[in-house]
Design a protein around this motif. Structure first.
Motif, PDB file in Angstrom:
ATOM      1  N   UNK A  88       0.813  -1.224   0.000  1.00 34.13           N
ATOM      2  CA  UNK A  88       0.000   0.000   0.000  1.00 34.13           C
ATOM      3  C   UNK A  88       0.842   1.268   0.000  1.00 34.13           C
ATOM      4  N   UNK A  89       1.959   1.273   0.741  1.00 41.84           N
ATOM      5  CA  UNK A  89       2.688   2.523   0.974  1.00 41.84           C
ATOM      6  C   UNK A  89       4.145   2.496   0.530  1.00 41.84           C
ATOM      7  N   UNK A  90       4.644   1.365   0.078  1.00 45.70           N
ATOM      8  CA  UNK A  90       6.018   1.297  -0.374  1.00 45.70           C
ATOM      9  C   UNK A  90       6.941   0.623   0.620  1.00 45.70           C
ATOM     10  N   UNK A  91       8.180   0.334   0.190  1.00 47.70           N
ATOM     11  CA  UNK A  91       9.114  -0.452   1.009  1.00 47.70           C
ATOM     12  C   UNK A  91       9.501   0.178   2.338  1.00 47.70           C
ATOM     13  N   UNK A  92       9.712   1.505   2.368  1.00 51.51           N
ATOM     14  CA  UNK A  92      10.198   2.126   3.602  1.00 51.51           C
ATOM     15  C   UNK A  92       9.200   1.982   4.744  1.00 51.51           C
ATOM     16  N   UNK A  93       7.941   2.322   4.481  1.00 50.37           N
ATOM     17  CA  UNK A  93       6.910   2.194   5.520  1.00 50.37           C
ATOM     18  C   UNK A  93       6.648   0.726   5.823  1.00 50.37           C
ATOM     19  N   UNK A  94       6.641  -0.099   4.781  1.00 50.36           N
ATOM     20  CA  UNK A  94       6.452  -1.529   4.985  1.00 50.36           C
ATOM     21  C   UNK A  94       7.507  -2.106   5.907  1.00 50.36           C
ATOM     22  N   UNK A  95       8.764  -1.712   5.706  1.00 45.70           N
ATOM     23  CA  UNK A  95       9.842  -2.198   6.558  1.00 45.70           C
ATOM     24  C   UNK A  95       9.624  -1.775   8.010  1.00 45.70           C
ATOM     25  N   UNK A  96       9.228  -0.522   8.224  1.00 49.50           N
ATOM     26  CA  UNK A  96       8.999  -0.040   9.581  1.00 49.50           C
ATOM     27  C   UNK A  96       7.901  -0.835  10.283  1.00 49.50           C
ATOM     28  N   UNK A  97       6.833  -1.133   9.543  1.00 51.25           N
ATOM     29  CA  UNK A  97       5.745  -1.926  10.118  1.00 51.25           C
ATOM     30  C   UNK A  97       6.244  -3.324  10.478  1.00 51.25           C
ATOM     31  N   UNK A  98       6.988  -3.936   9.561  1.00 50.79           N
ATOM     32  CA  UNK A  98       7.529  -5.261   9.829  1.00 50.79           C
ATOM     33  C   UNK A  98       8.506  -5.257  10.994  1.00 50.79           C
ATOM     34  N   UNK A  99       9.356  -4.255  11.035  1.00 48.89           N
ATOM     35  CA  UNK A  99      10.350  -4.132  12.098  1.00 48.89           C
ATOM     36  C   UNK A  99       9.687  -3.989  13.466  1.00 48.89           C
TER      37      UNK A  99
END
Length: 437
Positions: A88-99
Motif C-alpha cells: 500500500x505505501x512502499x518499502x520504507x513504511x512496509x519495513x517499519x511496520x515489519x520491524x
C-alpha cells in the motif's frame, strides 16, 4: 515429519496450515499470559467498570479486525501487516511496520516466557531462581524452536494441542464460577476518570493482540485468501466471549480482585478449592507455552518476508531443503528471544508492546482504503460493507489509545522506530541500491 508432497509454494514453503489449524494459531496467539493477569490490573484502575472496559476494548479491536479481514483476503504471501503496508505505501513504511511488529513479538516472547516461570513457581518454588530458571527457559525455547524447525505441520499440530489444553481450564473456571457470583460485587460506584478508563482499555488491548499472527505465515496456509479472514473472525469471537465471562467470574467471586497478582488462581480457589487454583495455575503455564509456540512459528516469518524483498540479508529467506521451513530466520529469531529472556526478568511493559502492535494495526487499517483505490492492487476476496468508515473509526480509536501512553513508552517506541529506519537505509546503502521510494 514434514511431507514435501503437500502443496509447495514457489519459494519452497509448504502450505501445511489448514483452516482449523489457523483458528488454533490465532487463539494461541491471543490467549497467553494477559488474561491471567489483566482482570486484576483493569479492576484496580476502574473497579467494576472494568467489565465495560473489556466491551469497549473488544469493539475497538473488532473494527481493526474487520480491516484485517478485507486486506488479508488480497494476499497469499508471507508477511502479514508488513506485506500489506509494503504493497500500500512502499518499502520504507512496509519495513517499519515489519520491524516494529518483529520487535513486539520478540519482546513479548521474553516477557511471556518469564511470566511462565513465575506461574511454574506455583508448583516448583525454585523454578524462578538461579540455574533452574536458566535451564527451564533454555529448554522451553530450544524445544519449541526444534518443533518449528522440522516442519510447519508439526508446529500447527502442537498449536492445536495447546489450544485445547488452555481452553479447558478457562472453560471450567467460567462454567463453575458463574454459579458462585456475588451480585453486590458488580455495584458501579463513581464514574472513573477519563484517564483511568482510557488507560485500562489500552492495557486490555494487550490481551486481545496476537490475532495478526494468523496472517503472517500466509505463504504456508492452505487457501489463505479465504482461510485467514475466516480464522480471524472465528478466533476473536471465541476469545471475546471467553474474556467477558472470565472477567465476570473474577469480579463476582473475588472481592479483593484489584490487589492480587494471580486473580484467576485465587478466584478459582474460592469455588474449586486448592485443586481449582492448581488447575488454573497449570492452565496458565500451558496457555503461555501455546502462545510461545505460535510466537516462534510466526515471528521468524516476518524476517523471512523482509529478506524475500531484499530489505535485509538474503540468508534470512533461506528455506530448508528437507523440512521446507525458513530455518535461518527461525534460528536467528529464537536465539535473540532466548538472549532477551535470560537477560532480564522484565523486558517490556505491556503498554510498550501494545504501542508497537498498534502501529502495525493503524497501517493495515489505512491500507484498506489505499488498496481499494490503488490500480493493480491484488483483488480482495472479501469486501467489508462500510469499509472506509470502519477504517477511519479504527484509526481514530487506535490513535486515542496511543494518546494514553506515557512519555517513556512513547520515547522507547520512537527509539525502536529510529533504529528500524537506520537498519533499512544502512542496508540499502550497503547494497548500493538507488533510493527510488
Amino acid at each position: 515429519m514434514q511431507k514435501v508432497s503437500e502443496d509447495t509454494t514457489a519459494v519452497g514453503l509448504v502450505r501445511g496450515i489448514r483452516r482449523w489449524d489457523l483458528v488454533g494459531v490465532i487463539i494461541n496467539g491471543i490467549v497467553g499470559a494477559g488474561i491471567f493477569v489483566l482482570p486484576a490490573t483493569s479492576f484496580s484502575r476502574v473497579g467494576s467498570y472494568s467489565l465495560i472496559a473489556f466491551v469497549v476494548c473488544a469493539l475497538v479491536v473488532a473494527l481493526i479486525i474487520l480491516c484485517f479481514v478485507e486486506v488479508s483476503s488480497r494476499f497469499t504471501g508471507t508477511g502479514g501487516p508488513y506485506l500489506y503496508a509494503r504493497e500500500a505505501f512502499g518499502p520504507a513504511i512496509g519495513f517499519q511496520v515489519g520491524w516494529m511488529n518483529w520487535i513486539a513479538r520478540v519482546s513479548a516472547f521474553a516477557t511471556n516466557c518469564n511470566l511462565l516461570v513465575i506461574y511454574l513457581s506455583f508448583f516448583w518454588p525454585s523454578a524462578g531462581k538461579g540455574i533452574w530458571r536458566t535451564l527451564i527457559i533454555t529448554t522451553i525455547t530450544l524445544t519449541l524452536t526444534t518443533i518449528n524447525y522440522i516442519g510447519v505441520r508439526n508446529a500447527a499440530i502442537t498449536s492445536n494441542i495447546f489450544t485445547m489444553a488452555k481452553l479447558i481450564p478457562l472453560i471450567l473456571f467460567v462454567a463453575v464460577g458463574l454459579f458462585f457470583l456475588t451480585p453486590a460485587n458488580f455495584t458501579l460506584h463513581d464514574y472513573p476518570s477519563y484517564g483511568s478508563f482510557s488507560t485500562a482499555v489500552l492495557l486490555l488491548v494487550y490481551a486481545f493482540t496476537g490475532f495478526e499472527n494468523g496472517s503472517v505465515p500466509a505463504g504456508e496456509i492452505v487457501n489463505p485468501r479465504r482461510n485467514v479472514p475466516f480464522a480471524i473472525l472465528i478466533g476473536i469471537a471465541i476469545v471475546t466471549a471467553l474474556y467477558l465471562l472470565v472477567q465476570t467470574v473474577s469480579i463476582g467471586t473475588l472481592p479483593n480482585l484489584g490487589s492480587t497478582e494471580r486473580p484467576l488462581a485465587e478466584a478459582a480457589s474460592k469455588f474449586l478449592g486448592a485443586i481449582g487454583a492448581s488447575i488454573i495455575a497449570a492452565g496458565a503455564v500451558v496457555s503461555v507455552l501455546g502462545n510461545l509456540n505460535v510466537n516462534i512459528l510466526t515471528t521468524p516469518r516476518i524476517l523471512f518476508a523482509m529478506s524475500e524483498h531484499r530489505e535485509i540479508p538474503p540468508a534470512l529467506s533461506s528455506v530448508h531443503a528437507r523440512f521446507r521451513t525458513p530455518y535461518v530466520a527461525i534460528i536467528v529469531t529464537a536465539a535473540l528471544m532466548l538472549a532477551l529472556t535470560l537477560s532480564s526478568s522484565l523486558i517490556y511493559a505491556l503498554t510498550v508492546s501494545t504501542i508497537a502492535r498498534l502501529f502495525a494495526y493503524i497501517a493495515t487499517c489505512v491500507a484498506l482504503p489505499t488498496l481499494r483505490r490503488q490500480k493493480g492492487a491484488p483483488e480482495a476476496m472479501v469486501l467489508i460493507p462500510g469499509g472506509i468508515v470502519i477504517s477511519v473509526l479504527a484509526v481514530l480509536l487506535s490513535i486515542w489509545l496511543l494518546s494514553n501512553s506515557t512519555g517513556t513508552e512513547a520515547r522507547d517506541s520512537g527509539i525502536a522506530l529510529a533504529a528500524g529506519l537506520g537498519i533499512y537505509f544502512s542496508y540499502r546503502l550497503l547494497r548500493r541500491q538507488p533510493a527510488s521510494d
